[in-house]
Design a protein around this motif. Structure first.
Motif, PDB file in Angstrom:
ATOM      1  N   THR A  33     -15.398  65.541  79.727  1.00 38.42           N
ATOM      2  CA  THR A  33     -15.182  67.159  79.661  1.00 38.42           C
ATOM      3  C   THR A  33     -16.250  67.667  80.373  1.00 38.42           C
ATOM      4  O   THR A  33     -15.654  68.686  81.063  1.00 38.42           O
ATOM      5  CB  THR A  33     -14.913  67.453  78.042  1.00 38.42           C
ATOM      6  OG1 THR A  33     -13.997  66.670  77.436  1.00 38.42           O
ATOM      7  CG2 THR A  33     -14.575  68.869  78.078  1.00 38.42           C
ATOM      8  N   LEU A  37     -15.742  70.254  83.756  1.00 36.86           N
ATOM      9  CA  LEU A  37     -15.950  71.389  83.833  1.00 36.86           C
ATOM     10  C   LEU A  37     -16.815  71.863  85.195  1.00 36.86           C
ATOM     11  O   LEU A  37     -16.663  72.682  85.978  1.00 36.86           O
ATOM     12  CB  LEU A  37     -16.852  72.034  82.777  1.00 36.86           C
ATOM     13  CG  LEU A  37     -16.047  72.403  81.380  1.00 36.86           C
ATOM     14  CD1 LEU A  37     -16.871  72.695  80.190  1.00 36.86           C
ATOM     15  CD2 LEU A  37     -15.304  73.619  81.536  1.00 36.86           C
ATOM     16  N   ARG A  38     -17.857  70.789  85.199  1.00 39.69           N
ATOM     17  CA  ARG A  38     -18.661  71.023  86.626  1.00 39.69           C
ATOM     18  C   ARG A  38     -18.018  70.746  87.799  1.00 39.69           C
ATOM     19  O   ARG A  38     -18.121  71.625  88.728  1.00 39.69           O
ATOM     20  CB  ARG A  38     -19.767  69.847  86.663  1.00 39.69           C
ATOM     21  CG  ARG A  38     -20.807  69.887  87.664  1.00 39.69           C
ATOM     22  CD  ARG A  38     -21.898  68.953  87.514  1.00 39.69           C
ATOM     23  NE  ARG A  38     -22.341  68.508  86.398  1.00 39.69           N
ATOM     24  CZ  ARG A  38     -22.437  67.300  85.908  1.00 39.69           C
ATOM     25  NH1 ARG A  38     -22.470  66.346  86.936  1.00 39.69           N
ATOM     26  NH2 ARG A  38     -22.924  67.191  84.833  1.00 39.69           N
ATOM     27  N   GLU A  40     -14.812  71.382  88.248  1.00 41.59           N
ATOM     28  CA  GLU A  40     -13.711  72.643  88.346  1.00 41.59           C
ATOM     29  C   GLU A  40     -14.525  73.848  88.826  1.00 41.59           C
ATOM     30  O   GLU A  40     -14.136  74.586  89.417  1.00 41.59           O
ATOM     31  CB  GLU A  40     -13.061  73.037  87.015  1.00 41.59           C
ATOM     32  CG  GLU A  40     -12.121  71.947  86.499  1.00 41.59           C
ATOM     33  CD  GLU A  40     -11.362  72.150  85.327  1.00 41.59           C
ATOM     34  OE1 GLU A  40     -10.792  73.644  85.060  1.00 41.59           O
ATOM     35  OE2 GLU A  40     -11.342  71.403  84.377  1.00 41.59           O
ATOM     36  N   ARG A  41     -15.891  73.872  88.195  1.00 40.24           N
ATOM     37  CA  ARG A  41     -16.799  75.156  88.421  1.00 40.24           C
ATOM     38  C   ARG A  41     -17.088  75.131  89.997  1.00 40.24           C
ATOM     39  O   ARG A  41     -16.998  76.016  90.791  1.00 40.24           O
ATOM     40  CB  ARG A  41     -17.938  75.229  87.522  1.00 40.24           C
ATOM     41  CG  ARG A  41     -18.786  76.635  87.973  1.00 40.24           C
ATOM     42  CD  ARG A  41     -19.832  76.716  87.003  1.00 40.24           C
ATOM     43  NE  ARG A  41     -20.928  75.528  87.306  1.00 40.24           N
ATOM     44  CZ  ARG A  41     -21.083  74.266  86.473  1.00 40.24           C
ATOM     45  NH1 ARG A  41     -20.689  74.359  85.224  1.00 40.24           N
ATOM     46  NH2 ARG A  41     -21.938  73.384  86.958  1.00 40.24           N
ATOM     47  N   ALA A  54     -10.603  70.239  82.191  1.00 42.15           N
ATOM     48  CA  ALA A  54     -11.559  70.270  80.965  1.00 42.15           C
ATOM     49  C   ALA A  54     -11.002  70.835  79.875  1.00 42.15           C
ATOM     50  O   ALA A  54     -11.264  70.440  78.713  1.00 42.15           O
ATOM     51  CB  ALA A  54     -12.489  71.096  81.469  1.00 42.15           C
ATOM     52  N   GLN A  58     -10.705  69.101  76.282  1.00 41.94           N
ATOM     53  CA  GLN A  58     -11.220  69.523  75.256  1.00 41.94           C
ATOM     54  C   GLN A  58     -10.102  69.586  73.947  1.00 41.94           C
ATOM     55  O   GLN A  58     -10.540  69.162  72.883  1.00 41.94           O
ATOM     56  CB  GLN A  58     -11.737  70.801  75.558  1.00 41.94           C
ATOM     57  CG  GLN A  58     -12.536  71.651  74.198  1.00 41.94           C
ATOM     58  CD  GLN A  58     -13.901  70.974  74.184  1.00 41.94           C
ATOM     59  OE1 GLN A  58     -14.580  70.619  75.062  1.00 41.94           O
ATOM     60  NE2 GLN A  58     -13.984  70.492  72.878  1.00 41.94           N
TER      61      GLN A  58
END
Length: 159
Positions: A33, A37-38, A40-41, A54, A58
């Motif tokens: 997850t 997130l990383r 996607e960012r 993510a 989650q």
């Protein structure tokens, strides 16, 4: 790496599932997850970014935790006590949960184009998809072991 085969005894099989699959899912999903997130960012503008992955992971962490706790606190102890009659209903709930989990797996596969990396994917994106591949294989083996080996031992024939 050679993995031990699951035991034939249902009580021992429940312990195997907890130690082998439940523990691994709890360990891997938070890391996957965070990696999602990383990715996607950092790659928010990339055409093939798995936007929303993510969030699905989650959600899966929460739903899997509830599911695994139901097994660990209710179903598996009943099986270890000999699996007296009356396990059909808890098993039916577990099977329904499994179908819900499989729907989330479908979302993961859709968001990642079935784990297909874009050209020039960075190390984080590559690590994410490799880790997801291992998780999905593991999760499939976990569900198959419960659905096809463990649960049928405690269900009336023809279910």
């Amino acid at each position: 790496m050679t993995e031990d085969l699951p035991p034939d005894d249902p009580a021992a099989l429940t312990s195997f599932i907890e130690a082998r699959y439940h523990a691994r899912h709890r360990e891997e999903l938070p890391d996957l997850t965070a990696l999602a997130l990383r990715v996607e960012r950092v790659h928010a503008d990339a055409a093939k970014v798995p936007a929303g992955l993510a969030a699905v992971l989650q959600l899966m962490i929460g739903e899997l935790e509830v599911h695994m706790k139901k097994e660990e606190l209710i179903l598996f102890p009943a099986i270890r006590r000999g699996g007296a009659s009356g396990l059909e209903n808890p098993i039916a709930v577990m099977r329904a949960d499994h179908r819900d989990h499989e729907a989330m797996i479908g979302q993961i596969r859709e968001l990642t184009d079935n784990l297909t990396l874009p050209d020039g994917a960075c190390r984080s994106w590559t690590a994410l998809y490799e880790g997801l591949g291992r998780f999905l294989d593991d999760f499939d083996a976990h569900l198959q072991l419960e659905n096809e080996v463990l649960f049928p031992q405690f269900e009336p024939q023809g279910v």
